[in-house]
Design a protein around this motif. Sequence first.
Motif, PDB file in Angstrom:
ATOM      1  N   ILE A  87      40.859  36.456  72.214  1.00 43.44           N
ATOM      2  CA  ILE A  87      41.385  37.797  71.942  1.00 43.44           C
ATOM      3  C   ILE A  87      42.439  38.050  73.013  1.00 43.44           C
ATOM      4  N   LEU A  88      43.679  38.038  72.620  1.00 43.03           N
ATOM      5  CA  LEU A  88      44.765  38.220  73.566  1.00 43.03           C
ATOM      6  C   LEU A  88      44.801  39.651  74.090  1.00 43.03           C
ATOM      7  N   ALA A  89      45.408  39.844  75.249  1.00 44.91           N
ATOM      8  CA  ALA A  89      45.541  41.173  75.847  1.00 44.91           C
ATOM      9  C   ALA A  89      46.192  42.120  74.847  1.00 44.91           C
ATOM     10  N   GLY A  90      45.572  43.283  74.645  1.00 46.82           N
ATOM     11  CA  GLY A  90      46.113  44.276  73.726  1.00 46.82           C
ATOM     12  C   GLY A  90      45.716  44.073  72.282  1.00 46.82           C
ATOM     13  N   TYR A  91      44.960  43.030  71.982  1.00 54.33           N
ATOM     14  CA  TYR A  91      44.541  42.752  70.611  1.00 54.33           C
ATOM     15  C   TYR A  91      43.039  42.954  70.454  1.00 54.33           C
ATOM     16  N   SER A  92      42.561  42.749  69.239  1.00 54.12           N
ATOM     17  CA  SER A  92      41.142  42.892  68.936  1.00 54.12           C
ATOM     18  C   SER A  92      40.645  41.661  68.207  1.00 54.12           C
ATOM     19  N   GLY A  93      39.355  41.386  68.377  1.00 50.93           N
ATOM     20  CA  GLY A  93      38.679  40.335  67.620  1.00 50.93           C
ATOM     21  C   GLY A  93      37.500  40.961  66.898  1.00 50.93           C
ATOM     22  N   THR A  94      37.097  40.360  65.793  1.00 51.67           N
ATOM     23  CA  THR A  94      36.012  40.943  65.001  1.00 51.67           C
ATOM     24  C   THR A  94      34.957  39.901  64.650  1.00 51.67           C
ATOM     25  N   ALA A  95      33.774  40.413  64.327  1.00 57.27           N
ATOM     26  CA  ALA A  95      32.690  39.585  63.803  1.00 57.27           C
ATOM     27  C   ALA A  95      31.777  40.479  62.980  1.00 57.27           C
ATOM     28  N   VAL A  96      31.115  39.872  62.020  1.00 53.22           N
ATOM     29  CA  VAL A  96      30.104  40.557  61.204  1.00 53.22           C
ATOM     30  C   VAL A  96      28.826  39.740  61.333  1.00 53.22           C
ATOM     31  N   VAL A  97      27.723  40.411  61.708  1.00 56.14           N
ATOM     32  CA  VAL A  97      26.431  39.731  61.813  1.00 56.14           C
ATOM     33  C   VAL A  97      25.563  40.230  60.666  1.00 56.14           C
ATOM     34  N   ASN A  98      25.121  39.291  59.827  1.00 62.89           N
ATOM     35  CA  ASN A  98      24.348  39.647  58.643  1.00 62.89           C
ATOM     36  C   ASN A  98      22.857  39.384  58.790  1.00 62.89           C
ATOM     37  N   THR A  99      22.430  38.987  59.981  1.00 61.85           N
ATOM     38  CA  THR A  99      21.024  38.683  60.243  1.00 61.85           C
ATOM     39  C   THR A  99      20.514  39.611  61.328  1.00 61.85           C
ATOM     40  N   ALA A 100      19.356  40.225  61.089  1.00 66.74           N
ATOM     41  CA  ALA A 100      18.770  41.102  62.107  1.00 66.74           C
ATOM     42  C   ALA A 100      18.286  40.285  63.296  1.00 66.74           C
ATOM     43  N   GLY A 101      18.406  40.872  64.481  1.00 64.37           N
ATOM     44  CA  GLY A 101      17.930  40.209  65.694  1.00 64.37           C
ATOM     45  C   GLY A 101      18.713  40.669  66.907  1.00 64.37           C
ATOM     46  N   ASN A 102      18.353  40.132  68.058  1.00 63.09           N
ATOM     47  CA  ASN A 102      19.061  40.415  69.304  1.00 63.09           C
ATOM     48  C   ASN A 102      19.927  39.207  69.635  1.00 63.09           C
ATOM     49  N   PHE A 103      21.214  39.443  69.842  1.00 66.62           N
ATOM     50  CA  PHE A 103      22.154  38.357  70.081  1.00 66.62           C
ATOM     51  C   PHE A 103      22.888  38.595  71.395  1.00 66.62           C
ATOM     52  N   THR A 104      22.578  37.774  72.382  1.00 67.61           N
ATOM     53  CA  THR A 104      23.323  37.849  73.633  1.00 67.61           C
ATOM     54  C   THR A 104      24.623  37.075  73.449  1.00 67.61           C
ATOM     55  N   TYR A 105      25.648  37.518  74.154  1.00 69.40           N
ATOM     56  CA  TYR A 105      26.943  36.857  74.036  1.00 69.40           C
ATOM     57  C   TYR A 105      27.669  36.873  75.370  1.00 69.40           C
ATOM     58  N   HIS A 106      28.747  36.135  75.424  1.00 66.50           N
ATOM     59  CA  HIS A 106      29.521  35.980  76.652  1.00 66.50           C
ATOM     60  C   HIS A 106      30.981  35.715  76.311  1.00 66.50           C
ATOM     61  N   CYS A 107      31.817  35.759  77.330  1.00 66.29           N
ATOM     62  CA  CYS A 107      33.212  35.333  77.200  1.00 66.29           C
ATOM     63  C   CYS A 107      33.254  33.859  77.594  1.00 66.29           C
ATOM     64  N   GLN A 108      33.779  33.010  76.723  1.00 65.16           N
ATOM     65  CA  GLN A 108      33.858  31.583  77.031  1.00 65.16           C
ATOM     66  C   GLN A 108      34.826  31.292  78.176  1.00 65.16           C
ATOM     67  N   ILE A 109      35.763  32.188  78.420  1.00 69.15           N
ATOM     68  CA  ILE A 109      36.749  31.986  79.478  1.00 69.15           C
ATOM     69  C   ILE A 109      36.206  32.482  80.812  1.00 69.15           C
ATOM     70  N   HIS A 110      35.447  33.568  80.777  1.00 68.81           N
ATOM     71  CA  HIS A 110      34.904  34.201  81.986  1.00 68.81           C
ATOM     72  C   HIS A 110      33.398  34.351  81.795  1.00 68.81           C
ATOM     73  N   SER A 111      32.631  33.343  82.195  1.00 69.73           N
ATOM     74  CA  SER A 111      31.201  33.281  81.875  1.00 69.73           C
ATOM     75  C   SER A 111      30.381  34.416  82.489  1.00 69.73           C
ATOM     76  N   ASN A 112      30.922  35.119  83.484  1.00 70.21           N
ATOM     77  CA  ASN A 112      30.196  36.248  84.069  1.00 70.21           C
ATOM     78  C   ASN A 112      30.234  37.485  83.167  1.00 70.21           C
ATOM     79  N   MET A 113      31.060  37.485  82.147  1.00 70.97           N
ATOM     80  CA  MET A 113      31.133  38.601  81.200  1.00 70.97           C
ATOM     81  C   MET A 113      30.090  38.379  80.112  1.00 70.97           C
ATOM     82  N   THR A 114      29.123  39.293  80.014  1.00 65.61           N
ATOM     83  CA  THR A 114      28.049  39.141  79.035  1.00 65.61           C
ATOM     84  C   THR A 114      27.758  40.464  78.339  1.00 65.61           C
ATOM     85  N   GLY A 115      27.118  40.378  77.196  1.00 66.77           N
ATOM     86  CA  GLY A 115      26.715  41.567  76.443  1.00 66.77           C
ATOM     87  C   GLY A 115      25.616  41.206  75.459  1.00 66.77           C
TER      88      GLY A 115
END
Length: 122
Positions: A87-115
């Motif tokens: 996701i370039l600076a000033g842009y947006s990225g999207t995803a749709v999750v169709n399965t219920a559950g808890n999904f942890t995620y991260h930035c592949q470029i900056h591994s300290n960024m998590t959600g």
Amino acid sequence: MKSRNITLSIFILFISFVTSCGKSYNPGTVNPPPTGSNVASVTISGMTFSPATLTVKTGTTIVWKNNDGTAHTATSNDGSTFNTGNILAGYSGTAVVNTAGNFTYHCQIHSNMTGTIIVTPQ
């Protein structure tokens, strides 16, 4: 004559290369991001995801808006549920999750960024 044909051939190859590079470039981003009642947003700013935890219903489009000056990703830790790509600076990225559950995620470029995305049934 032979030299002219070689020069012309090189020129044609160069032009073909340049134009094909331009057509195939896709940063995996959208701008402007989608809006509507079935859309939830996460802001990327200061090298963090905000909110850090987001709860949505299945089928919701999640939009990550990059307000930082560098590229980021939002990639599920399992590597397959979602991946926005860069996701370039000033842009947006999207995803749709169709399965219920808890999904942890991260930035592949900056591994300290998590959600975390919590997906509940409709």
